[in-house]
Design a protein around this motif. Structure first.
Motif, mmCIF file in Angstrom:
data_model
loop_
_atom_site.group_PDB
_atom_site.id
_atom_site.type_symbol
_atom_site.label_atom_id
_atom_site.label_comp_id
_atom_site.label_asym_id
_atom_site.label_seq_id
_atom_site.Cartn_x
_atom_site.Cartn_y
_atom_site.Cartn_z
ATOM 1 N N LEU A 405 0.725 -1.186 -0.081
ATOM 2 C CA LEU A 405 -0.054 -0.122 -0.051
ATOM 3 C C LEU A 405 0.907 1.356 -0.199
ATOM 4 C CD1 LEU A 405 -2.501 -1.205 2.586
ATOM 5 C CD2 LEU A 405 -2.762 -1.405 0.307
ATOM 6 N N GLN A 406 1.104 1.849 -1.026
ATOM 7 C CA GLN A 406 1.641 3.085 -1.264
ATOM 8 C C GLN A 406 0.932 4.404 -0.607
ATOM 9 O OE1 GLN A 406 4.757 3.033 -2.412
ATOM 10 N NE2 GLN A 406 4.847 0.738 -2.539
ATOM 11 N N LEU A 407 1.711 5.073 0.346
ATOM 12 C CA LEU A 407 1.136 5.973 1.043
ATOM 13 C C LEU A 407 1.264 7.263 0.396
ATOM 14 C CD1 LEU A 407 2.141 5.233 4.841
ATOM 15 C CD2 LEU A 407 0.066 4.726 3.538
ATOM 16 N N PRO A 408 0.014 8.141 0.178
ATOM 17 C CA PRO A 408 0.439 9.430 -0.741
ATOM 18 C C PRO A 408 1.348 10.503 -0.085
ATOM 19 C CG PRO A 408 -1.797 9.438 0.639
ATOM 20 C CD PRO A 408 -1.165 8.053 0.896
ATOM 21 N N LEU A 409 2.180 11.053 -0.857
ATOM 22 C CA LEU A 409 3.152 12.062 -0.241
ATOM 23 C C LEU A 409 2.320 13.200 0.133
ATOM 24 C CD1 LEU A 409 5.775 11.834 -2.720
ATOM 25 C CD2 LEU A 409 5.886 10.977 -0.936
ATOM 26 N N GLN A 410 1.190 13.736 -0.506
ATOM 27 C CA GLN A 410 0.396 14.766 -0.158
ATOM 28 C C GLN A 410 -1.157 14.446 0.008
ATOM 29 O OE1 GLN A 410 1.217 18.058 -2.956
ATOM 30 N NE2 GLN A 410 3.018 18.756 -1.768
ATOM 31 N N PRO A 411 -1.683 13.717 1.161
ATOM 32 C CA PRO A 411 -2.781 13.130 1.134
ATOM 33 C C PRO A 411 -3.934 14.287 1.145
ATOM 34 C CG PRO A 411 -1.767 13.270 3.386
ATOM 35 C CD PRO A 411 -0.658 13.638 2.394
ATOM 36 N N LYS A 412 -5.145 13.658 0.584
ATOM 37 C CA LYS A 412 -6.097 14.615 0.486
ATOM 38 C C LYS A 412 -7.096 14.586 1.732
ATOM 39 C CE LYS A 412 -6.156 14.632 -4.620
ATOM 40 N NZ LYS A 412 -7.282 14.166 -5.939
ATOM 41 N N LYS A 413 -7.457 15.814 2.076
ATOM 42 C CA LYS A 413 -8.384 15.819 3.374
ATOM 43 C C LYS A 413 -9.952 15.482 3.251
ATOM 44 C CE LYS A 413 -9.578 18.628 7.456
ATOM 45 N NZ LYS A 413 -9.381 20.058 7.900
ATOM 46 N N LEU A 414 -10.249 14.421 3.856
ATOM 47 C CA LEU A 414 -11.740 13.813 3.793
ATOM 48 C C LEU A 414 -12.803 15.059 4.095
ATOM 49 C CD1 LEU A 414 -10.188 11.271 3.429
ATOM 50 C CD2 LEU A 414 -12.427 9.910 4.467
ATOM 51 N N PRO A 468 -11.957 -0.403 3.126
ATOM 52 C CA PRO A 468 -11.154 0.192 4.158
ATOM 53 C C PRO A 468 -9.638 -0.091 3.607
ATOM 54 C CG PRO A 468 -12.086 -2.009 5.026
ATOM 55 C CD PRO A 468 -12.420 -1.794 3.572
ATOM 56 N N ARG A 469 -9.158 -0.222 2.616
ATOM 57 C CA ARG A 469 -8.021 -0.088 1.893
ATOM 58 C C ARG A 469 -7.199 -1.394 2.533
ATOM 59 N NH1 ARG A 469 -3.295 4.006 0.300
ATOM 60 N NH2 ARG A 469 -2.464 3.016 -1.397
ATOM 61 N N PHE A 470 -7.594 -2.672 2.848
ATOM 62 C CA PHE A 470 -6.774 -3.421 3.171
ATOM 63 C C PHE A 470 -5.749 -3.999 2.159
ATOM 64 C CE2 PHE A 470 -10.261 -4.738 6.626
ATOM 65 C CZ PHE A 470 -9.684 -3.983 7.613
ATOM 66 N N TYR A 471 -6.553 -3.908 0.940
ATOM 67 C CA TYR A 471 -5.736 -4.340 -0.227
ATOM 68 C C TYR A 471 -5.957 -3.256 -1.390
ATOM 69 C CZ TYR A 471 -5.859 -9.029 1.727
ATOM 70 O OH TYR A 471 -5.603 -9.951 2.566
ATOM 71 N N ARG A 486 -6.286 5.938 -2.622
ATOM 72 C CA ARG A 486 -4.881 5.802 -2.416
ATOM 73 C C ARG A 486 -4.283 7.353 -2.230
ATOM 74 N NH1 ARG A 486 -5.925 2.913 -7.524
ATOM 75 N NH2 ARG A 486 -5.042 0.646 -7.364
ATOM 76 N N ASP A 487 -5.232 8.297 -2.352
ATOM 77 C CA ASP A 487 -4.917 9.509 -2.032
ATOM 78 C C ASP A 487 -5.319 9.853 -0.797
ATOM 79 O OD1 ASP A 487 -4.011 9.975 -4.742
ATOM 80 O OD2 ASP A 487 -5.960 10.520 -5.387
ATOM 81 N N MET A 488 -5.863 9.037 0.204
ATOM 82 C CA MET A 488 -6.264 9.363 1.469
ATOM 83 C C MET A 488 -5.319 8.980 2.445
ATOM 84 S SD MET A 488 -10.209 8.384 1.230
ATOM 85 C CE MET A 488 -11.201 8.856 -0.021
ATOM 86 N N ARG A 489 -5.077 9.595 3.732
ATOM 87 C CA ARG A 489 -4.430 8.728 4.829
ATOM 88 C C ARG A 489 -5.210 8.022 5.310
ATOM 89 N NH1 ARG A 489 -4.053 11.206 9.500
ATOM 90 N NH2 ARG A 489 -2.195 10.330 10.144
ATOM 91 N N LEU A 490 -4.458 6.559 5.640
ATOM 92 C CA LEU A 490 -5.149 5.354 5.997
ATOM 93 C C LEU A 490 -5.832 5.512 7.258
ATOM 94 C CD1 LEU A 490 -2.488 2.590 5.107
ATOM 95 C CD2 LEU A 490 -5.032 3.015 4.137
ATOM 96 N N PRO A 491 -5.371 6.351 8.322
ATOM 97 C CA PRO A 491 -5.967 6.598 9.669
ATOM 98 C C PRO A 491 -7.335 7.177 9.480
ATOM 99 C CG PRO A 491 -3.754 6.923 9.849
ATOM 100 C CD PRO A 491 -3.970 6.962 8.308
ATOM 101 N N ASP A 492 -7.376 8.305 8.514
ATOM 102 C CA ASP A 492 -8.446 9.218 8.202
ATOM 103 C C ASP A 492 -9.547 8.316 7.804
ATOM 104 O OD1 ASP A 492 -6.862 11.472 9.314
ATOM 105 O OD2 ASP A 492 -6.534 12.139 7.232
#
Length: 662
Positions: A405-414, A468-471, A486-492
């Motif tokens: 799971l590639q984490l976004p460098l600049q995540p978008k806010k929900l 929930p982006r488990f995959y 893919r553009d969101m922070r996983l915790p958010d």
């Protein structure tokens, strides 16, 4: 050893402990060699009826005699040079002048030491012997205290390193995605967390303990021997290459054997875990003898690996001992020839500037003997280091894995309110050759309730695992309110989703804390309210001895399946998620509880987006739309009544054909 070097780097963070342990090792080494040096005054002095002042006086006389002899030889060489200049004579003269300079330096040190010895040391041979014995006793006591301190410091260093590495390994494991984690079995993970970690701790202690202390003792003895005759010491280097090769071969063999042994131990853990998880099935099908046979085969394989390690380990000590003995025998023969014949040359090679005394040779032998014990101890370190190296490779092999799971460098806010959910031409597979989802597209409005039905293995749970982006899907994407997951922070993302699965997992904690899990700030009143909504409050207060403070046991094994599911539902209700995923969440609940929970879900799903994987007709009636899946594809979408009229697969899955015939 590269990965074990990373472990050693962790230990270096505790600099004060490392420095203190090295200073203790240095003190032990100096005292170790000092005890052997005491043999020289005993043999040359006490055994000839001389105290140390008398011994120094005799050294002064001998040195003066040697200087006089050297002066005569130097004068003769100069006469030969005056008569006929030759390179050989010049080389001889240079050697004599060097010997004269060395003897003059020794004479100056003796003359300085003599008045000090007369003033402070015993003047009788017996007094000298008693003084030397007292010095050895005091030195041994001090050395013992330093060893105790060194052992404590090294143990502290090993366990601090283990603590930090375990924390790093656990943190890294928690960050890996489910797909990467499932490549490693639970038994193998347990082996890495327990056995591998323990060997790394032992290896770290050996590295900063014996691996430093014993070589320092050897170096101290080598320095002492070199001060007596470095040329004679040089003869011992002849046996060094075969010794180094033998130790290198054993080290490689030990590391290879240890790595395989760790893999076999993982198999043992995996079998044990599988056996205890499936003990009910094993007993029901009377397969105890079969499982015993399997366990015997696996354990036997581990036994063979362990015996191979024992074989290589057993070779280390005899090999080093034999090589050490060969060195000692060679040096004893050479030294005995020099002393007994009062020679300074061996096969034309100058060994010393003046003939060695019996005491000097005895001290020289003692220094070499002092090397054998540390080298024997050091041989036992190889097994620790090689097992620690193999274990480090296994630990860092998993730690160095990158999450898929590639984490976004600049995540978008929900947004404050989540928008519609879209599955856009999604394809997914766990294995490249086995497609689980094939071109799945589905749009779900905010606040809509979707039921998903389909035969086992059709991809229902896999589709929900993408939300929930488990995959991540292999092709296509999943969006919420137009934002790619893919553009969101996983915790958010995940804190806005509640999940209740068929395989309900509770932790070995109280009922209250299991309901509070995911909502750590919840009050007791809120916990009770959530339990009441999930129809769990009654059995918690009436059946469980300690109510909400009752421990659920490992994986919640002290509760029934239905009780666990109601607590899991209470946990999701307390979290109050905007998106709710129920994966066969009511499969283990009795009919009466299902009716009550049906009422709860009917109220709870209002105003939130809900996904329900279920075949129960009563639960299906809660859905705004029902998605029918088969073989990784969506075959139909509609309301309950629409699908009951047109979709044969839906009728079979919801048992409508049975209800109609009844």
């Amino acid at each position: 050893m590269n990965n074990f070097a990373r472990v050693a780097h962790i230990a270096l963070r505790y600099r004060l402990t490392v420095i203190a342990s090295i200073f203790c090792s240095l003190g032990i080494a100096v005292l170790w060699a000092a005890n052997f040096s005491a043999l020289m005054p005993v043999v040359d002095g006490v055994m000839h009826g001389k105290a140390i002042p008398g011994l120094i006086s005799s050294w002064i006389d001998d040195t003066n005699a040697q200087l006089a002899e050297l002066d005569r030889e130097i004068a003769a060489c100069k006469e030969h040079l005056a008569a006929a200049d030759s390179p050989a004579t010049r080389a001889q003269l240079a050697g004599l002048l060097q010997d004269k300079k060395s003897n003059e330096q020794w004479l100056a040190s003796y003359q300085w030491a003599l008045p000090v010895a007369k003033k402070r040391l015993p003047s009788t041979p017996f007094g000298t012997l008693m003084g030397i014995c007292l010095m050895i006793v005091i030195s041994t006591i001090l050395k013992g205290w330093l060893r105790v301190i060194n052992s404590l410091l090294v143990s502290k260093l090993g366990h601090l390193t283990l603590l930090e590495l375990r924390k790093q390994f656990y943190r890294r494991t928690m960050r890996l995605d489910l797909g990467t984690l499932r490549q490693t079995s639970n038994g193998d993970l347990m082996t890495r967390f327990t056995s591998d970690m323990e060997w790394i701790c032992l290896g770290t202690q050996a590295l900063y303990g014996m691996a430093i202390r014993e070589p320092l003792k050897m170096i101290a003895c080598l320095i002492g021997a070199a001060m007596i005759s470095w040329q004679l010491l040089l003869i011992t280097a002849i046996c060094a290459p075969p010794a180094i090769y033998a130790i290198h071969w054993l080290a490689k063999s030990l590391k290879r054997a240890n790595r395989r042994a760790m893999q076999e131990l993982s198999s043992v853990y995996e079998h044990l875990e599988e056996t205890f998880d499936g003990i009910k099935v094993i007993k029901a099908f009377t397969m105890e003898s079969h499982e015993r046979s399997r366990f015997h085969r696996i354990s036997r394989q581990y036994y063979r690996r362990s015996m191979r390690i024992a074989f290589y380990d057993s070779l280390v000590s005899p090999t080093t001992e034999l090589i050490g003995l060969m060195i000692i025998v060679g040096v004893v023969a050479a030294g005995g020839y020099l002393v007994l014949n009062q020679q300074t040359h061996l096969y034309g090679i100058r060994i010393s500037s003046h003939p060695l005394s019996h005491g000097m040779l005895t001290a020289f032998y003692a220094m070499l003997a002092g090397i054998i014990e540390p080298s024997r101890r050091l041989s036992s370190v190889f097994n620790y280091l090689q097992r620690a190296s193999a274990s480090s490779d296994r630990i860092y092999e998993l730690m160095d894995r990158e999450t898929k799971l590639q984490l976004p460098l600049q995540p978008k806010k929900l947004p404050a309110r989540l928008g519609p959910i879209h599955f856009n031409e999604v394809a997914f597979s766990y294995q490249p050759s086995e497609l689980v989802l094939d071109n799945v597209s589905l749009s779900v409005d905010s606040g809509e309730t979707i039921a998903i039905v389909g035969p086992n293995g059709c991809g229902k749970s896999t589709l929900m695992n993408l939300l929930p982006r488990f995959y991540d899907p292999n092709e296509g994407n999943v969006t919420i309110g137009g934002i790619d997951l893919r553009d969101m922070r996983l915790p958010d993302l995940r804190e806005r989703i509640g999940v209740v699965t068929q395989e309900t997992l509770l932790f070995d904690d109280t009922v209250a804390n299991n309901i509070r899990y995911g909502s750590p700030g919840a009050t007791m009143d809120q916990i009770i309210e959530a339990a009441q909504q999930a129809h769990a409050h009654r059995f918690v207060t009436s059946t469980l001895a300690e109510g909400y403070q009752t421990l659920c046991g490992p994986s919640g094994n002290r509760l029934s399946g239905g009780q666990r599911q109601r607590l899991a539902l209470a946990r999701a209700i307390l979290r109050n998620p905007e998106i709710l995923i129920l994966d066969e969440a009511t499969s283990q609940i009795d009919v009466e509880s299902e009716r009550l929970i049906h009422e709860v879900l009917e109220r709870f799903i209002q105003g939130r987006t809900a996904f329900m994987i279920t075949h129960r007709p009563n639960t299906l009636t809660l859905a705004d739309r029902i998605v029918v899946m088969d073989a990784g594809r969506i075959v139909d979408v509609g309301t309950f009544d629409e699908l009951a009229l047109r979709c044969e697969l839906f009728c079979r899955l919801a048992h409508l054909d049975i209800r109609a015939s009844a």
